[in-house]
Design a protein around this motif. Structure first.
Motif, PDB file in Angstrom:
ATOM      1  N   ILE A 284       0.841  -1.203   0.000  1.00  0.00           N
ATOM      2  CA  ILE A 284       0.000   0.000   0.000  1.00  0.00           C
ATOM      3  C   ILE A 284       0.872   1.248   0.000  1.00  0.00           C
ATOM      4  O   ILE A 284       0.624   2.204  -0.746  1.00  0.00           O
ATOM      5  N   THR A 285       1.903   1.255   0.825  1.00  0.00           N
ATOM      6  CA  THR A 285       2.801   2.411   0.910  1.00  0.00           C
ATOM      7  C   THR A 285       3.515   2.641  -0.419  1.00  0.00           C
ATOM      8  O   THR A 285       3.644   3.787  -0.877  1.00  0.00           O
ATOM      9  N   MET A 286       3.974   1.561  -1.056  1.00  0.00           N
ATOM     10  CA  MET A 286       4.650   1.692  -2.350  1.00  0.00           C
ATOM     11  C   MET A 286       3.727   2.325  -3.384  1.00  0.00           C
ATOM     12  O   MET A 286       4.115   3.271  -4.085  1.00  0.00           O
ATOM     13  N   LEU A 287       2.500   1.810  -3.498  1.00  0.00           N
ATOM     14  CA  LEU A 287       1.569   2.340  -4.495  1.00  0.00           C
ATOM     15  C   LEU A 287       1.213   3.792  -4.203  1.00  0.00           C
ATOM     16  O   LEU A 287       1.120   4.626  -5.120  1.00  0.00           O
ATOM     17  N   ASN A 288       1.020   4.125  -2.939  1.00  0.00           N
ATOM     18  CA  ASN A 288       0.711   5.511  -2.582  1.00  0.00           C
ATOM     19  C   ASN A 288       1.888   6.438  -2.883  1.00  0.00           C
ATOM     20  O   ASN A 288       1.712   7.541  -3.412  1.00  0.00           O
ATOM     21  N   ASP A 289       3.094   5.996  -2.541  1.00  0.00           N
ATOM     22  CA  ASP A 289       4.281   6.830  -2.791  1.00  0.00           C
ATOM     23  C   ASP A 289       4.487   7.090  -4.280  1.00  0.00           C
ATOM     24  O   ASP A 289       4.984   8.154  -4.674  1.00  0.00           O
ATOM     25  N   LEU A 290       4.120   6.104  -5.103  1.00  0.00           N
ATOM     26  CA  LEU A 290       4.280   6.242  -6.548  1.00  0.00           C
ATOM     27  C   LEU A 290       3.066   6.898  -7.206  1.00  0.00           C
ATOM     28  O   LEU A 290       3.077   7.141  -8.416  1.00  0.00           O
ATOM     29  N   SER A 291       2.015   7.172  -6.422  1.00  0.00           N
ATOM     30  CA  SER A 291       0.745   7.674  -6.962  1.00  0.00           C
ATOM     31  C   SER A 291       0.246   6.773  -8.079  1.00  0.00           C
ATOM     32  O   SER A 291      -0.181   7.231  -9.150  1.00  0.00           O
ATOM     33  N   ASP A 292       0.301   5.473  -7.822  1.00  0.00           N
ATOM     34  CA  ASP A 292      -0.059   4.473  -8.825  1.00  0.00           C
ATOM     35  C   ASP A 292      -1.571   4.231  -8.793  1.00  0.00           C
ATOM     36  O   ASP A 292      -2.092   3.721  -7.801  1.00  0.00           O
ATOM     37  N   PRO A 293      -2.281   4.571  -9.875  1.00  0.00           N
ATOM     38  CA  PRO A 293      -3.746   4.383  -9.878  1.00  0.00           C
ATOM     39  C   PRO A 293      -4.187   2.932  -9.758  1.00  0.00           C
ATOM     40  O   PRO A 293      -5.358   2.668  -9.468  1.00  0.00           O
ATOM     41  N   ARG A 294      -3.279   1.978  -9.972  1.00  0.00           N
ATOM     42  CA  ARG A 294      -3.662   0.575  -9.880  1.00  0.00           C
ATOM     43  C   ARG A 294      -4.059   0.164  -8.471  1.00  0.00           C
ATOM     44  O   ARG A 294      -4.631  -0.912  -8.260  1.00  0.00           O
ATOM     45  N   ILE A 295      -3.780   1.012  -7.494  1.00  0.00           N
ATOM     46  CA  ILE A 295      -4.200   0.709  -6.128  1.00  0.00           C
ATOM     47  C   ILE A 295      -5.722   0.536  -6.062  1.00  0.00           C
ATOM     48  O   ILE A 295      -6.227  -0.257  -5.267  1.00  0.00           O
ATOM     49  N   HIS A 296      -6.457   1.244  -6.935  1.00  0.00           N
ATOM     50  CA  HIS A 296      -7.920   1.188  -6.896  1.00  0.00           C
ATOM     51  C   HIS A 296      -8.463  -0.148  -7.392  1.00  0.00           C
ATOM     52  O   HIS A 296      -9.610  -0.504  -7.106  1.00  0.00           O
ATOM     53  N   ALA A 297      -7.655  -0.899  -8.146  1.00  0.00           N
ATOM     54  CA  ALA A 297      -8.067  -2.229  -8.624  1.00  0.00           C
ATOM     55  C   ALA A 297      -7.498  -3.340  -7.764  1.00  0.00           C
ATOM     56  O   ALA A 297      -8.124  -4.389  -7.592  1.00  0.00           O
ATOM     57  N   GLN A 298      -6.330  -3.111  -7.193  1.00  0.00           N
ATOM     58  CA  GLN A 298      -5.620  -4.182  -6.505  1.00  0.00           C
ATOM     59  C   GLN A 298      -5.958  -4.277  -5.026  1.00  0.00           C
ATOM     60  O   GLN A 298      -5.756  -5.332  -4.416  1.00  0.00           O
ATOM     61  N   ALA A 299      -6.468  -3.211  -4.449  1.00  0.00           N
ATOM     62  CA  ALA A 299      -6.824  -3.205  -3.025  1.00  0.00           C
ATOM     63  C   ALA A 299      -8.254  -2.726  -2.855  1.00  0.00           C
ATOM     64  O   ALA A 299      -8.782  -1.965  -3.671  1.00  0.00           O
ATOM     65  N   GLY A 300      -8.883  -3.174  -1.781  1.00  0.00           N
ATOM     66  CA  GLY A 300     -10.230  -2.732  -1.453  1.00  0.00           C
ATOM     67  C   GLY A 300     -10.194  -1.677  -0.359  1.00  0.00           C
ATOM     68  O   GLY A 300      -9.262  -1.620   0.454  1.00  0.00           O
TER      69      GLY A 300
END
Length: 505
Positions: A284-300
């Motif tokens: 979660i921290t990695m995706l947030n730090d990268l501002s990666d939009p895939r967080i919305h598909a990969q995590a609930g």
């Protein structure tokens, strides 16, 4: 496909091995009920069903994915999230699933199909056998191969070196490709609806075989006595014939019906087993730090936010589950994607000093990754009030920014592998990539169950059945029993200083 088909196939495949005694059952080379009389379609559906549920979506990826911190097992300690993995825990994968239910049946199917010149069946059987054997050797190291599945001749099969197993796997894939390309095969006996992956489309199976070949060439990039540039060129040559578009992706279908749901749904969402597999705080921290939009598909979302669990720490409430794109009851299970093909191209070109080509492949890999998840990304973002227009802009900006390699070679290599790590979410291959390159850099949990283990685990221990029934051969390998052996490297990962551009290994 009828709703009862998947369950019935799994049950039938398992019945091949039920009527023998316990000791014989644990002999992975036994063939007690002579299933050569079973039809090719039924064998194929059983092989694919078991390979999907027990291997590709099963224990190997659930465990190793927590070790490399995409997911976490949020339960009362100790457990595999803090590296409590014993010889009994890994027994089923080897003794019941991989050797008898999958690889033995692949051997039977290939031999029966070859006799009829039904070479399309033979090809798929060889591909799955090679694929499953690669997972066995990548997890356990040296293993029975040349004498395996031949119980009458070798009741206690020897352990082949991982180097020789890799050569044998490549031979199986070459044979599969030759079977697909053959012009004199019997086309009256050929896969169709019984092939749950491609419905008998052998052009796509051929692409899978070549993508596997490329993957395995890269596995040996830093193996002893192997040259990175040579392996990279072999990988590029193979991937030219591999998966190229989302339409090529190998996926297994599941149904929103009892007992037929996606494995991640059953193990992480529904509670048939538990609901403790969730998203790691590291991820979660990695995706947030990268501002990666895939967080919305990969995590609930949980309480309107994405919340991860720190691996290896006591259980806590209110954490993000795996996103529905991957964990819905009827979500398909990804076997292999064109996303990986493009990242293979990116890494191989980078290792050959071809930065422009590497960036082109990197962009293609990211684009396909986002295309695959776009609808799920938009749905997840909408729950936070983010419009589709904003998300589309965010995706474009992310791809543009991350398709450019850093100037420093080490940083560039880390960038490629980190983006592959995210793009290959929930794939077993991410564990191999981490062991092979050291990227992304993943620290061990603070309090590992084996208190003398100073690294993230590097292998599975040998299973208890082998220690009991093939003791001489397994003991000759010199790997400590149970969790004490988790720090021993497999052969292709045994060169500490080979990966000159990599991080900690």
């Amino acid at each position: 496909m009828k709703s009862t088909k998947i369950v019935s196939v799994i049950l039938f495949a398992g019945m091949f091995f039920i009527t023998t005694s316990c000791n014989d059952f644990l002999d992975v080379n036994k063939d007690p009920n002579n299933p050569t009389k079973v039809s090719e379609p039924l064998l194929l559906t059983g092989i694919l069903a078991n390979f999907s549920y027990e291997v590709v979506g099963g224990y190997p990826v659930r465990v190793t994915n927590t070790w490399i911190k995409q997911t976490t097992y949020n339960a009362v300690l100790p457990h595999y999230d803090n590296y409590q993995v014993t010889e009994n825990d890994v027994n089923n994968l080897w003794t019941f699933f991989s050797y008898p239910q999958i690889m033995q049946n692949c051997k039977i199917l290939a031999e029966a199909a070859t006799q009829k010149k039904a070479l399309n069946y033979s090809a798929i059987a060889k591909i799955i056998r090679a694929w499953n054997m690669s997972i066995v050797t990548d997890l356990y190291g040296n293993a029975p191969f040349s004498e395996a599945l031949r119980a009458d001749e070798f009741p206690k099969p020897k352990y082949d070196t991982q180097e020789s197993i890799y050569a044998g796997i490549q031979t199986l894939l070459d044979e599969a490709i030759s079977d697909i390309d053959a012009t004199d095969k019997n086309l009256t006996v050929t896969p169709g609806a019984d092939d749950f992956i491609f419905k008998g489309n052998m052009t796509k199976w051929r692409k899978v075989a070549f993508t596997l070949k490329a993957r395995f060439y890269l596995h040996l990039t830093y193996a002893p006595n192997h040259v990175p540039a040579t392996q990279a060129q072999l990988a590029l040559d193979a991937i030219a014939n591999g998966l190229q578009t989302l339409g090529d992706d190998a996926k297994y279908p599941y149904l929103d019906e009892p007992g037929q749901e996606n494995p991640w749904f059953q193990y992480a969402i529904d509670g048939k087993w538990d609901t403790d597999t969730q998203i790691s705080n590291f991820y979660i921290t990695m995706l947030n730090d990268l501002s990666d939009p895939r967080i919305h598909a990969q995590a609930g979302l949980v309480n309107g936010a994405y919340a991860g669990h720190e691996n290896g720490t006591p259980a806590e409430p209110d954490l993000s589950p795996i996103g529905e794109f991957y964990s819905a009851a009827d979500a398909t299970l990804e076997f292999m994607s064109a996303v990986e093909s493009k990242f293979i191209e990116a890494e191989a070109n980078f290792l050959l000093g071809k930065r422009t080509e590497a960036e082109t492949a990197l962009r293609a890999g990211l684009t396909i990754s986002f295309d695959k998840q776009k609808a799920a990304i938009e749905t997840g973002a909408a729950e936070l009030g983010i419009t589709a227009g904003t998300i589309n802009t965010d995706i474009t900006n992310y791809i543009n920014a991350n398709s450019i390699l850093p100037v420093d070679d080490k940083d560039a290599y880390e960038h490629i592998m980190t983006q592959k790590y995210i793009s290959n979410f929930l794939q077993f291959e991410t564990y191999n990539d981490w062991r092979r390159t050291g990227y992304p850099e993943v620290a061990p949990v603070a309090q590992p169950f084996p208190d003398n283990l100073a690294t993230v685990p590097l292998r599975f221990p040998y299973p208890s059945a082998e220690l009991q029934y093939n003791a001489t051969n397994v003991n000759d390998e010199g790997i400590p029993i149970g969790f004490r052996g988790l720090g021993n490297k497999v052969w292709w990962n045994s060169c500490d200083n080979c990966c000159t551009n990599c991080g900690s290994k």
